[in-house]
Design a protein around this motif. Structure first.
Motif, PDB file in Angstrom:
ATOM      1  N   ASN A 199       0.816  -1.217   0.000  1.00 43.24           N
ATOM      2  CA  ASN A 199       0.000   0.000   0.000  1.00 43.24           C
ATOM      3  C   ASN A 199       0.849   1.266   0.000  1.00 43.24           C
ATOM      4  O   ASN A 199       0.350   2.359   0.227  1.00 43.24           O
ATOM      5  CB  ASN A 199      -0.952   0.006   1.200  1.00 43.24           C
ATOM      6  N   GLU A 200       2.153   1.106  -0.278  1.00 43.50           N
ATOM      7  CA  GLU A 200       3.059   2.250  -0.300  1.00 43.50           C
ATOM      8  C   GLU A 200       3.560   2.595  -1.695  1.00 43.50           C
ATOM      9  O   GLU A 200       4.489   3.381  -1.848  1.00 43.50           O
ATOM     10  CB  GLU A 200       4.287   1.981   0.579  1.00 43.50           C
ATOM     11  N   VAL A 201       2.961   2.001  -2.723  1.00 44.20           N
ATOM     12  CA  VAL A 201       3.487   2.210  -4.074  1.00 44.20           C
ATOM     13  C   VAL A 201       3.383   3.675  -4.490  1.00 44.20           C
ATOM     14  O   VAL A 201       4.131   4.147  -5.354  1.00 44.20           O
ATOM     15  CB  VAL A 201       2.769   1.281  -5.074  1.00 44.20           C
ATOM     16  N   HIS A 202       2.499   4.431  -3.835  1.00 40.36           N
ATOM     17  CA  HIS A 202       2.411   5.871  -4.111  1.00 40.36           C
ATOM     18  C   HIS A 202       3.698   6.586  -3.714  1.00 40.36           C
ATOM     19  O   HIS A 202       3.968   7.696  -4.184  1.00 40.36           O
ATOM     20  CB  HIS A 202       1.233   6.492  -3.357  1.00 40.36           C
ATOM     21  N   ASN A 203       4.514   5.943  -2.863  1.00 40.51           N
ATOM     22  CA  ASN A 203       5.779   6.564  -2.454  1.00 40.51           C
ATOM     23  C   ASN A 203       6.789   6.666  -3.596  1.00 40.51           C
ATOM     24  O   ASN A 203       7.834   7.300  -3.448  1.00 40.51           O
ATOM     25  CB  ASN A 203       6.409   5.784  -1.288  1.00 40.51           C
ATOM     26  N   THR A 204       6.487   6.011  -4.716  1.00 38.93           N
ATOM     27  CA  THR A 204       7.349   6.175  -5.890  1.00 38.93           C
ATOM     28  C   THR A 204       7.237   7.585  -6.449  1.00 38.93           C
ATOM     29  O   THR A 204       8.060   8.006  -7.259  1.00 38.93           O
ATOM     30  CB  THR A 204       6.973   5.176  -6.989  1.00 38.93           C
TER      31      THR A 204
END
Length: 243
Positions: free
Chosen positions: A224-229
């Motif tokens: 759920n952290e792929v937005h951190n890209t």
């Protein structure tokens, strides 16, 4: 300082594993309580691709700084001398290269932005070429020129539930340019919690590199952290190549 630590780690590995080439499988540390479960042959292939702990270069030799801060390493292969090997291109290349390495050349096919499907087998027949790695690269230059995030998102992939994520899946936002990143490794703990490793190329065309999670400064992202890209991905953007 971070950059120095990566260099020292590289030198240490060079001394202790002089006969080994660096790869995801032997370089990156897996967090405590997690383990890698390479469930597919594609996963095994990805984690054994050779990597270098070096700064990323563009197709024309410009350095993309950020080793140890933005990215952790890069895959060791030639991206060519044209501004073609960008985000979706890196994802397509790995998929094609995998099938080539397994002798499954009839599975190598991509769709142009105009909806035309073009296979590697068709290319070999048209050009009267034998099946060699050089021929594959010539085919990929055509694919890179006429396919991209929009076409792979629309034609060449299917949606995947984030809970069923697998190495080789891609997060893609189709557009002009849009963006795509590849899941190159997955680890899991006893509770079923997964962490993923993500790679990308970018514009201008540049080496395919493994991203660092800015939240943890490691190569591991919770699913759920792929937005951190930094590209606005969500679980709804997860796709898998049809073949």
């Amino acid at each position: 300082m971070k950059k120095l630590l990566y260099i020292l780690a590289f030198l240490y590995l060079g001394i202790t594993n002089a006969q080994d080439k660096l790869s995801i499988s032997n370089y990156f540390k897996i967090p405590e309580s997690y383990k890698r479960i390479a469930k597919t042959n594609y996963h095994k292939w990805l984690i054994n691709k050779e990597i270098k702990v070096e700064e990323v270069k563009t197709y024309d030799g410009y350095t993309i700084y950020g080793l140890g801060d933005y990215y952790a390493a890069k895959f060791d292969y030639n991206i060519g001398k044209r501004d073609l090997h960008q985000c979706a291109d890196a994802a397509m290349y790995f998929r094609a290269w995998y099938h080539f390495s397994k002798g499954n050349i009839n599975k190598i096919a991509f769709t142009f932005t105009d909806g035309t499907k073009y296979s590697y087998s068709e290319f070999l027949k048209q050009k009267n070429l034998s099946n060699t790695f050089k021929s594959l690269n010539k085919y990929m230059v055509i694919i890179w020129s006429y396919a991209g995030t929009w076409s792979i998102n629309k034609y060449d992939t299917i949606p995947v539930n984030i809970n069923n994520i697998s190495a080789g899946d891609i997060f893609v936002i189709g557009g002009f340019p849009g963006h795509a990143v590849t899941v190159v490794d997955i680890i899991e703990n006893e509770c079923g919690d997964k962490k993923i490793m993500i790679s990308q190329s970018f514009m201008p065309a540049q080496d395919h590199h493994i991203l660092l999670n800015p939240k943890s400064n490691t190569v591991w992202f919770d699913i759920n952290e792929v937005h951190n890209t930094g590209f606005g991905f969500t679980g709804d953007n997860l796709k898998r190549f049809k073949i």
